[in-house]
Design a protein around this motif. Structure first.
Motif, PDB file in Angstrom:
ATOM      1  N   ILE A  13      44.044  32.316  51.989  1.00 21.19           N
ATOM      2  CA  ILE A  13      44.593  32.224  53.343  1.00 21.19           C
ATOM      3  C   ILE A  13      45.520  33.408  53.611  1.00 21.19           C
ATOM      4  N   ALA A  14      46.384  33.747  52.661  1.00 18.69           N
ATOM      5  CA  ALA A  14      47.315  34.871  52.824  1.00 18.69           C
ATOM      6  C   ALA A  14      46.573  36.192  53.007  1.00 18.69           C
ATOM      7  N   GLU A  56      45.808  29.278  48.652  1.00 20.09           N
ATOM      8  CA  GLU A  56      46.907  29.913  49.375  1.00 20.09           C
ATOM      9  C   GLU A  56      46.778  31.434  49.381  1.00 20.09           C
ATOM     10  N   ASP A  57      46.222  31.998  48.302  1.00 23.14           N
ATOM     11  CA  ASP A  57      45.989  33.445  48.267  1.00 23.14           C
ATOM     12  C   ASP A  57      44.862  33.846  49.208  1.00 23.14           C
TER      13      ASP A  57
END
Length: 86
Positions: free
Chosen positions: A48-49, A45-46
């Motif tokens: 992608i962020a 998720e990091d």
């Protein structure tokens, strides 16, 4: 670059330790070649962020699961090249 756990997960299992160590080694090797790379550990998720446009997975099974989640279910874009016919 992803691996099988977060830094604080070291010691949970040999497989997680090896995955984290492999991720750190590959990250340092790529940085030495002046290739911009970051080891996100297990925190996809990091990645992608942060707008990562290329994800290196710790193994083929993880890669397949991530591809199917991001591209087939999540509507992400894929750039895929297979070394075999079919």
């Amino acid at each position: 670059m992803l691996s099988g756990g977060r830094p604080q997960d070291k010691g949970r299992s040999k497989k997680i330790d090896e995955s984290i160590e492999d991720g750190e080694l590959l990250t340092s090797m790529l940085l030495e070649k002046l290739i911009e790379v970051k080891h996100y550990f297990i925190l996809i998720e990091d990645a992608i962020a942060d707008g990562s446009n290329f994800i290196i997975t710790p193994d083929g099974i993880s890669g397949n699961l991530i591809f199917r989640s991001l591209v087939l279910l999540g509507g992400g874009k894929s750039w895929c090249s297979y070394p075999w016919n079919g």
